[in-house]
Design an enzyme around this catalytic site. Structure first.
Site, PDB file in Angstrom:
ATOM      1  N   ASP A   1     -11.066   2.711   3.754  1.00 48.84           N
ATOM      2  CA  ASP A   1     -11.428   0.966   3.731  1.00 48.84           C
ATOM      3  C   ASP A   1     -12.679   0.795   3.537  1.00 48.84           C
ATOM      4  O   ASP A   1     -13.262  -0.024   3.070  1.00 48.84           O
ATOM      5  CB  ASP A   1     -10.889   0.401   5.024  1.00 48.84           C
ATOM      6  CG  ASP A   1      -9.705  -0.378   5.011  1.00 48.84           C
ATOM      7  OD1 ASP A   1      -9.145  -0.739   3.693  1.00 48.84           O
ATOM      8  OD2 ASP A   1      -8.783  -0.607   6.026  1.00 48.84           O
TER       9      ASP A   1
ATOM     10  N   LYS B   1       0.867  -1.250  -0.071  1.00 49.17           N
ATOM     11  CA  LYS B   1       0.068   0.124  -0.039  1.00 49.17           C
ATOM     12  C   LYS B   1       0.930   1.219   0.041  1.00 49.17           C
ATOM     13  O   LYS B   1       0.653   2.224  -0.589  1.00 49.17           O
ATOM     14  CB  LYS B   1      -1.009   0.009   1.228  1.00 49.17           C
ATOM     15  CG  LYS B   1      -2.152  -0.962   1.153  1.00 49.17           C
ATOM     16  CD  LYS B   1      -2.726  -1.464   2.429  1.00 49.17           C
ATOM     17  CE  LYS B   1      -3.800  -2.312   2.065  1.00 49.17           C
ATOM     18  NZ  LYS B   1      -4.664  -2.833   3.473  1.00 49.17           N
TER      19      LYS B   1
ATOM     20  N   GLN C   1      -4.773  -1.447   9.595  1.00 45.80           N
ATOM     21  CA  GLN C   1      -4.696  -2.878   9.000  1.00 45.80           C
ATOM     22  C   GLN C   1      -5.255  -3.829   9.927  1.00 45.80           C
ATOM     23  O   GLN C   1      -4.823  -3.969  11.109  1.00 45.80           O
ATOM     24  CB  GLN C   1      -3.212  -3.355   8.702  1.00 45.80           C
ATOM     25  CG  GLN C   1      -2.911  -4.432   7.891  1.00 45.80           C
ATOM     26  CD  GLN C   1      -3.743  -4.453   6.519  1.00 45.80           C
ATOM     27  OE1 GLN C   1      -3.758  -3.197   5.825  1.00 45.80           O
ATOM     28  NE2 GLN C   1      -3.560  -5.542   5.812  1.00 45.80           N
TER      29      GLN C   1
HETATM   30  N1  GUN Z   1      -6.907  -6.780   6.361  1.00 46.53           N
HETATM   31  C1  GUN Z   1      -7.197  -7.750   5.044  1.00 46.53           C
HETATM   32  N2  GUN Z   1      -7.686  -7.006   4.145  1.00 46.53           N
HETATM   33  C2  GUN Z   1      -7.625  -6.003   4.592  1.00 46.53           C
HETATM   34  C3  GUN Z   1      -8.134  -4.491   3.970  1.00 46.53           C
HETATM   35  O1  GUN Z   1      -8.715  -4.369   2.847  1.00 46.53           O
HETATM   36  N3  GUN Z   1      -7.979  -3.634   5.050  1.00 46.53           N
HETATM   37  C4  GUN Z   1      -7.525  -3.506   6.090  1.00 46.53           C
HETATM   38  N4  GUN Z   1      -7.662  -2.337   6.957  1.00 46.53           N
HETATM   39  N5  GUN Z   1      -7.225  -4.778   6.682  1.00 46.53           N
HETATM   40  C5  GUN Z   1      -7.170  -5.881   6.167  1.00 46.53           C
END
Ligand code: GUN
Length: 291
Positions: A119, A52, A96
């Site tokens: 998100d 990211k 996350q």
């Molecule tokens: N853990 C697995 N996929 C995601 C996601 O798309 N966003 C976040 N914040 N955590 C995750």
């Protein structure tokens, strides 16, 4: 059978975003800034967050990574969320997941200002998106729809079977596929661990979205000839053929399912890269969204 190349599509979208950023810079507008909170050292989470951050650099965004050890308190995390909520420099941020057991994920998600929730996990965004209002749509479902769109795959009136009912993928993607829109207008069935005769259901599907997190769950006998198969699975499975000692494995037994499909996404290189560009798109949107 046509392979859906999520990597190529994601690169094309990153180029579009990067052009948009250049335009913003020329117009003297703010450079989008994404922050990510990462707790602990889970291998998967480390990889995702690193991707990211790297993708932000590629498109010209600013990014900030805030790290905590596993033993961080819920209170400290909530304070950091509050600080980011009030920081005008930060357009959007993510925490996350998963978080350590002693921290309530729901409490953290609900503490995020929904206007910065890129998100799309906050209940306000989930609710607004489910009735088609302006909102941040969660990244993986948005990425799946973008793939269907870029490959001009017909969805109207099609039977779409979603396997998995998670808040992050199964529920939101089912919702989007039934909306009066393209992609959408599908007849949607959601299957899960308690579904009876699951193969009888999947065999009726024109489009299958496999998002249950069970490696190679979907086999050829569960798929109708000509179906579109979208594989959301990303499980690390031990492997003696890779340097890392594991390989990313999808929810679809690719080798036997692919020959029956009209379109199929590979793992890796299918849905995964799209999730990240959806997050970038949401961050860009965060600079101008009006709820
Ligand atoms: N853990 C697995 N996929 C995601 C996601 O798309 N966003 C976040 N914040 N955590 C995750």
């Amino acid at each position: 059978m046509e392979l859906i190349d999520g990597k190529a599509i994601s690169e094309a979208i990153k180029k579009e975003i990067s052009e948009e950023v250049q335009k913003r810079v020329q117009e003297g507008k703010k450079i989008p800034h994404l922050a990510a909170i990462l707790v602990g050292h889970d291998g998967g989470s480390e990889t995702y967050v690193a991707h990211k951050v790297k993708s932000c650099e590629q498109v010209g965004f600013k990014s900030t990574l805030i790290r905590f050890e596993d033993n961080v308190s819920e209170e400290e995390l909530l304070q950091t969320v509050e600080k980011l909520n009030n920081d005008d420099e930060i357009d959007g941020f993510i925490v996350q997941l998963p978080l350590p057991k002693h921290i309530s994920e729901q409490k953290i998600i609900e503490a995020i200002d929904y206007r910065k929730d890129v998100d799309g996990f906050h209940p306000i965004n989930v609710g607004r998106s489910s009735i088609g209002l302006t909102s941040f749509v969660s990244a993986t479902p948005a990425g799946i729809l973008e793939l269907l769109k870029r490959y001009n795959i017909e969805t109207s009136g099609k039977h779409c079977v979603v396997i998995g009912r998670s808040n992050i993928v199964g529920k939101p993607v089912a919702n989007l596929m039934m909306q009066k829109a393209y992609p959408g207008d599908a007849t949607v069935t959601v299957c899960h661990s308690r579904t009876k005769n699951l193969a009888d259901v999947t065999r009726q599907a024109d489009i299958i979205i496999a998002a249950l997190g069970q490696p190679e769950f979907l086999t050829a006998e569960m798929v109708k000839e000509g179906a579109v198969v979208i594989d959301v699975g990303t499980t690390r499975v031990p492997s003696d053929k890779t340097k890392s000692g594991w390989k990313l494995t999808g929810d679809v037994k690719f080798d036997e399912v692919a020959p029956k499909c009209s379109y199929i996404t590979p793992v890796p290189g299918g849905v995964g890269p799209m999730t990240i560009v959806s997050l970038l798109k949401n961050t860009l949107l965060a600079t101008e969204i009006e709820f």
